[in-house]
Design an enzyme around this catalytic site. Structure first.
Site, PDB file in Angstrom:
ATOM      1  N   HIS A  87       0.813  -1.218   0.000  1.00  0.00           N
ATOM      2  CA  HIS A  87       0.000   0.000   0.000  1.00  0.00           C
ATOM      3  C   HIS A  87       0.847   1.269   0.000  1.00  0.00           C
ATOM      4  O   HIS A  87       0.336   2.351  -0.291  1.00  0.00           O
ATOM      5  CB  HIS A  87      -0.983  -0.009   1.177  1.00  0.00           C
ATOM      6  CG  HIS A  87      -0.384   0.310   2.500  1.00  0.00           C
ATOM      7  ND1 HIS A  87      -0.054  -0.645   3.440  1.00  0.00           N
ATOM      8  CD2 HIS A  87      -0.064   1.500   3.069  1.00  0.00           C
ATOM      9  CE1 HIS A  87       0.433  -0.065   4.515  1.00  0.00           C
ATOM     10  NE2 HIS A  87       0.439   1.237   4.314  1.00  0.00           N
ATOM     11  N   ASP A 139      -0.581  -7.641   1.417  1.00  0.00           N
ATOM     12  CA  ASP A 139       0.003  -6.302   1.504  1.00  0.00           C
ATOM     13  C   ASP A 139       1.514  -6.418   1.707  1.00  0.00           C
ATOM     14  O   ASP A 139       2.029  -6.225   2.810  1.00  0.00           O
ATOM     15  CB  ASP A 139      -0.641  -5.524   2.651  1.00  0.00           C
ATOM     16  CG  ASP A 139      -0.182  -4.078   2.714  1.00  0.00           C
ATOM     17  OD1 ASP A 139       0.297  -3.568   1.683  1.00  0.00           O
ATOM     18  OD2 ASP A 139      -0.300  -3.460   3.793  1.00  0.00           O
ATOM     19  N   GLY A 241       3.237   5.950   9.205  1.00  0.00           N
ATOM     20  CA  GLY A 241       4.647   6.190   8.911  1.00  0.00           C
ATOM     21  C   GLY A 241       5.511   4.977   9.170  1.00  0.00           C
ATOM     22  O   GLY A 241       6.657   4.924   8.736  1.00  0.00           O
ATOM     23  N   SER A 243       4.488   1.927   8.197  1.00  0.00           N
ATOM     24  CA  SER A 243       4.117   0.946   7.177  1.00  0.00           C
ATOM     25  C   SER A 243       5.337   0.360   6.490  1.00  0.00           C
ATOM     26  O   SER A 243       6.288   1.065   6.164  1.00  0.00           O
ATOM     27  CB  SER A 243       3.232   1.592   6.109  1.00  0.00           C
ATOM     28  OG  SER A 243       1.921   1.697   6.541  1.00  0.00           O
ATOM     29  N   GLY A 244       5.257  -0.937   6.218  1.00  0.00           N
ATOM     30  CA  GLY A 244       6.321  -1.614   5.493  1.00  0.00           C
ATOM     31  C   GLY A 244       7.486  -2.022   6.358  1.00  0.00           C
ATOM     32  O   GLY A 244       8.341  -2.799   5.916  1.00  0.00           O
TER      33      GLY A 244
END
Length: 718
Positions: A87, A139, A241, A243-244
């Protein structure tokens, strides 16, 4: 982007869809390369609720930059490959160009010199073909670097788990990133990498938590390939912030990446743990994408196979209850705080966390300068319930708009020593910005600022919230849109029966509004703005200041909404606007009493037209009525129906022509008018003396004779 935050404003139930992406477990066809050592970090003592990481502790953590700044996190899994979340790179269903992204490796603080850090361009970004949105899984993304990373003490790859790898539920793992430290609260300078310990939750436990209705009754279906980590009580979590970024667990002296930070319902909210992409599920997909890379990611054999872990039964799920807002009885507020400033009367506020008290800033502004609060905090004391000694004050933080905006008349006082909340005192709950206090909510007044106790023994001032349309249009502008549920209201309007019955007007702005949901009290509003006694109260909503309070305190108890019922018609979801104002102002209302015919005759000392009704206003209300002509007189029956009883005689404020005697004419003219039986109208027994009591003769007023509460409304549109 960031960790994807799901904060919807409509009711939604997310369900699994057929064909959701699931990789079958693949065993490696050959042993992992011996020359790629993964999952090693520099020895160290150990994001919402997190703390600064030590340099070199998480050498696989990378920062993904777009447009010159940090957007998402990622993890180095091989010299030329970074693992992140899909995403982060999708905009309206389209994958963003790889050339617009760069990867910063070996960085600890993103402000100042980046010793040992280096940047790599991105040659390609790959996401699963069936990724559509975070709630439906898959995701994850792989970034192929344009040139290999320079490995060293600060830059090392993390180990990846095989599809057969099992992480034991309850294991303490670590999430890292540069994301927000709270909702809408960015990481402050110098932007040091944050770490937070999270516990792995079983699928059944996580599904149990997410099956409990949260804000807007929203629930979530946990799908295969998802992993949950956190705590039922919340307060520690990843956030926007992050994410990933990686969720890693240590096994046998190596760190394995169990999850990829994906999404959550807010950050650190109760019964809403973070949702991660389960890396083990996608072993086959990762291997397929990096095929031919030398060296590739390492999938070491699990050091020690965990004991059999049967699927957790749903009944073992423990739902966390609010830790705030509990009072033994209304009026006994365990969060009530009195701030004692030498030379001033006590200022009443509320305990909102272990270390912070919320109170009006106007209590502490220096008389000679509205912008300069006093600084002699050593002499200040705070009195809390059930505390044998007064607390000392370490810090005063005034809202930046406090000196000129009554709605922002707030200050936070930090206590020198945190109080133990395992017993009294207890903090009050605060609402998130999207909180919607339902019409009809039961509320109470509590002292605020320099307010005095309510008059009379046991006066608790119980109230009921009016609908948002009524409140907003009384105090809003003509034609303004009424805020929908989920949007912060402009005002909260409670109606207080006690003040109507007692004839007292609590119009001193020294009160706060406490509203209850499922046995939990929220500080809903502060300082009713000037409205006199005629219109319903209007309080400034606290929820608009939730982010500021949370930012300053880093621990105030912001709690999700606990009751949510749209009602049978769902009318609250429809966009509404305010009608045009009357000639002299906005629609107003006044509670009056209908006098008996005998008292009416005596008061006016003359022959009145047959069927005339007389009313008596509460003290101070008559002159506030903004009348034009012929306002309606409405009575509410015991069944709750409103009845049009009379119309004003020649614009009079006290005399009304009765509607009942004109039933035949109205029915013949209108044809569809609905008349209640005579028992539904005011009635007084006939007979008795016709003489006027001496105390009423030539009187300009009389004692109140409350037979019905009436609503007088002006909705005359231009």
């Amino acid at each position: 982007m960031a960790r994807h935050l799901l904060l919807p404003v409509v009711m939604l139930v997310i369900s699994p869809i057929p064909g959701a992406f699931q990789d079958s477990a693949l065993s490696p066809t050959q042993e992992e390369p011996e020359d790629l050592d993964c999952g090693r970090s520099e020895p160290s003592a150990r994001i919402v609720g997190g703390s600064d990481a030590q340099p070199g502790t998480w050498p696989w953590q990378v920062s993904l930059h777009h447009g010159g700044g940090h957007i998402c996190g990622g993890s180095l899994i091989a010299p030329s490959w970074v693992l992140s979340a899909a995403h982060c790179f999708m905009t309206n269903g389209t994958l963003e160009p790889a050339a617009e992204w760069s990867v910063l490796l070996g960085v600890h603080s993103q402000d100042g010199p980046l010793d040992g850090a280096h940047t790599r361009a991105v040659a390609a970004i790959v996401v699963p073909v069936n990724y559509s949105q975070v709630e439906l899984g898959a995701d994850l993304a792989l970034l192929h670097l344009a040139s290999p990373a320079s490995l060293g003490p600060a830059v090392r790859p993390v180990c990846l788990p095989r599809a057969s790898h099992r992480f034991v539920h309850g294991t303490a793992c670590w999430a890292t990133g540069w994301g927000d430290v709270q909702e809408a609260d960015p990481l402050p300078l110098p932007w040091v990498l944050q770490e937070v310990e999270l516990r792995l939750l079983g699928e059944a436990t996580c599904q149990c938590l997410y099956s409990q209705p949260g804000p807007f009754n929203l629930t979530l279906q946990i799908l295969p390939g998802m992993l949950c980590a956190g705590y039922p009580e919340g307060r520690r979590d990843t956030c926007q912030g992050d994410s990933g970024g990686p969720l890693v667990c240590e096994e046998g002296g190596r760190w394995f990446q169990a999850g990829i930070t994906s999404f959550g319902f807010g950050c650190g909210r109760r019964n809403r743990p973070g949702v991660f992409t389960a890396v083990a599920t996608y072993e086959a997909w990762i291997r397929e994408q990096v095929m031919g890379s030398e060296p590739g990611p390492a999938f070491p054999t699990q050091p020690q196979k965990p004991q059999s872990d049967p699927q957790e039964p749903r009944e073992n799920c423990t739902i966390a209850l609010p830790e705030c807002g509990k009072a033994p009885r209304p009026g006994a507020w365990p969060w009530e705080a009195q701030v004692m400033v030498p030379g001033s009367r006590p200022c009443h506020g509320a305990l909102v966390s272990e270390s912070w008290v919320l109170a009006p800033a106007s209590c502490f502004l220096h008389p000679s300068s509205s912008d300069s609060p006093p600084r002699d905090l050593d002499a200040w004391r705070v009195l809390l319930p059930s505390r044998p000694r007064a607390e000392r004050v370490a810090r005063l933080v005034q809202h930046e708009n406090a000196s000129w905006d009554d709605a922002s008349d707030l200050a936070l006082l930090q206590l020198r020593t945190p109080v133990n909340l395992s017993a009294a005192p207890r903090p009050v709950c605060l609402p998130h910005p999207e909180h919607y206090f339902l019409p009809g909510s039961r509320c109470r007044l509590a002292r605020w600022g320099r307010g005095e106790p309510a008059l009379g023994p046991g006066a608790l001032l119980e109230a009921e919230l009016l609908g948002g349309w009524w409140c907003h249009c009384l105090y809003g502008r003509q034609g303004a849109a009424v805020p929908l549920p989920g949007d912060p209201p402009h005002a909260l309007c409670p109606a207080y029966q006690e003040e109507e019955e007692a004839g007292h007007c609590w119009n001193d702005s020294h009160w706060s509004l406490l509203c209850q949901e499922e046995g939990t009290w929220f500080l809903a509003g502060i300082r009713d703005f000037p409205s006199g006694c005629l219109r319903p109260r209007a309080f400034f909503p606290v929820q608009t200041h939730g982010p500021w309070i949370s930012h300053v305190t880093r621990g105030a108890y912001l709690e999700d909404q606990l009751t949510w019922d749209w009602g049978p018609d769902g009318e609250e979801t429809e966009t509404q606007t305010c009608p045009p104002h009357t000639q002299h102002g906005v629609p107003v209302a006044a509670a009056v009493s209908i006098l008996t015919p005998r008292i009416c005759h005596c008061l006016y000392q003359g022959i009145l037209p047959p069927g005339t009704l007389c009313v008596l206003y509460a003290e101070g209300q008559e002159n506030r009525c903004e009348m034009t002509s012929a306002p309606p007189l409405l009575c509410q029956t015991t069944e709750g129906s409103w009845v049009l009883v009379g119309m004003a005689v020649q614009g009079s404020r006290e005399l009304f022509a009765a509607i009942g005697p004109e039933e035949a004419w109205i029915s013949q003219t209108v044809g569809e008018a609905h008349f209640l039986p005579s028992s539904g109208s005011p009635h007084w027994p006939t007979g008795g003396s016709n003489l006027c009591p001496p105390e009423l003769a030539k009187a300009s007023g009389s004692p109140r004779a409350v037979h019905f509460l009436l609503l007088l409304t002006l909705l005359i549109q231009s």
